[in-house]
Design an enzyme around this catalytic site. Sequence first.
Site, PDB file in Angstrom:
ATOM      1  N   LYS A 117       0.823  -1.216   0.000  1.00  0.00           N
ATOM      2  CA  LYS A 117       0.000   0.000   0.000  1.00  0.00           C
ATOM      3  C   LYS A 117       0.852   1.260   0.000  1.00  0.00           C
ATOM      4  CE  LYS A 117      -4.376  -2.001   0.999  1.00  0.00           C
ATOM      5  NZ  LYS A 117      -5.376  -2.419   1.975  1.00  0.00           N
ATOM      6  N   ARG A 164      -3.360 -10.137   4.763  1.00  0.00           N
ATOM      7  CA  ARG A 164      -3.787 -10.161   3.347  1.00  0.00           C
ATOM      8  C   ARG A 164      -2.636  -9.598   2.518  1.00  0.00           C
ATOM      9  NH1 ARG A 164      -6.074  -6.954  -0.491  1.00  0.00           N
ATOM     10  NH2 ARG A 164      -7.697  -7.886  -1.787  1.00  0.00           N
TER      11      ARG A 164
HETATM   12  N1  HH2 Z   1      -7.435  -4.041   0.627  1.00  0.00           N
HETATM   13  C1  HH2 Z   1      -7.791  -4.034  -0.669  1.00  0.00           C
HETATM   14  C2  HH2 Z   1      -8.884  -4.795  -1.117  1.00  0.00           C
HETATM   15  N2  HH2 Z   1      -9.585  -5.562  -0.262  1.00  0.00           N
HETATM   16  N3  HH2 Z   1      -9.932  -6.394   1.914  1.00  0.00           N
HETATM   17  C3  HH2 Z   1      -9.594  -6.419   3.210  1.00  0.00           C
HETATM   18  N4  HH2 Z   1     -10.273  -7.183   4.068  1.00  0.00           N
HETATM   19  N5  HH2 Z   1      -8.545  -5.674   3.696  1.00  0.00           N
HETATM   20  C4  HH2 Z   1      -7.803  -4.871   2.895  1.00  0.00           C
HETATM   21  O1  HH2 Z   1      -6.878  -4.191   3.404  1.00  0.00           O
HETATM   22  C5  HH2 Z   1      -8.137  -4.810   1.510  1.00  0.00           C
HETATM   23  C6  HH2 Z   1      -9.230  -5.602   1.040  1.00  0.00           C
HETATM   24  C7  HH2 Z   1      -7.011  -3.215  -1.640  1.00  0.00           C
HETATM   25  O2  HH2 Z   1      -5.941  -3.966  -2.156  1.00  0.00           O
HETATM   26  P1  HH2 Z   1      -6.002  -4.712  -3.557  1.00  0.00           P
HETATM   27  O3  HH2 Z   1      -7.089  -5.731  -3.572  1.00  0.00           O
HETATM   28  O4  HH2 Z   1      -4.642  -5.218  -3.874  1.00  0.00           O
HETATM   29  O5  HH2 Z   1      -6.293  -3.556  -4.595  1.00  0.00           O
HETATM   30  P2  HH2 Z   1      -7.580  -3.105  -5.410  1.00  0.00           P
HETATM   31  O6  HH2 Z   1      -8.650  -2.736  -4.439  1.00  0.00           O
HETATM   32  O7  HH2 Z   1      -7.081  -1.922  -6.196  1.00  0.00           O
HETATM   33  O8  HH2 Z   1      -8.017  -4.254  -6.278  1.00  0.00           O
END
Ligand code: HH2
Length: 258
Positions: A203, A239
């Site tokens: 992040k 995660r």
């Molecule tokens: N962060 C993201 C998405 N889902 N779910 C939980 N429970 N906790 C988190 O910190 C979290 C999440 C964002 O990361 P990512 O899925 O890599 O990116 P994007 O939302 O751009 O697909």
Amino acid sequence: MGVVNVTPDSFSDGGVNLEPRAAVASARRLRAEGAALVDVGGESTRPGSAGVDADEELRRVVPVLEALSGEMPLSIDTSKAPVARAALDLGVELVNDVTALRGDPALAGVVAESGAYLCLMHMQGEPRTMQAEPRYDDVVSEVAAFLEERLAFAVESGIREELVCLDPGIGFGKTVEHNFELLRRLDELTALGRPVVIGFSRKSSLGKLLGDPQATTGSVAASVGAAVAAYERGATILRVHDVQEHVEALAAARAALA
Ligand code: HH2
């Protein structure tokens, strides 16, 4: 928890896993590297993102879940009841809802009926605007009160408390300082009595901490550092995008802390 984003626009792996075959291969690799669970998502929630409709999200994730069904424990990163229902029908065990049951009024019923696990995450605002000017009087007590209230709502909706985990939502309407304050005082979240999930992986706060105010991502090494600190303070689910590095670091941390 390994992450596979079946999206063109996720903040750190957008486009890499948009083709079902690539997403399936990534999930298998993360599992082989030691992920206990693989989180599949079809909608980016990065700062500024607009979101997609349920049909598009289903089109992205269903082929991936079909291919992986029965092969490894899976979670679905969605706020939408039709997407959760399809995923649960394919054997997914956990619904990861970044809106904590505030996005789709039908989602609580779908989760309750299925008996699946649920992750409730804190977010201030919505992805389109959440990083504009996040403000709290006391970020940790406000996040804790929110998660406690959403846990009570989930239980009132028929979801068994022992199936729910809680996540402060690193980067979801939070400054660098807010995110690290949440890690420093993680005991106030573990005190809620449910497993705590932390998603600090890659992040932008990590890139900003290391001196780039415009960073949109953070390095793997910084991600691992934050994950180990979170683990030491009681987080149970991490995660992450880079599973092998985290598994190795956590094995060493566990040996040292045990
Ligand atoms: N962060 C993201 C998405 N889902 N779910 C939980 N429970 N906790 C988190 O910190 C979290 C999440 C964002 O990361 P990512 O899925 O890599 O990116 P994007 O939302 O751009 O697909």
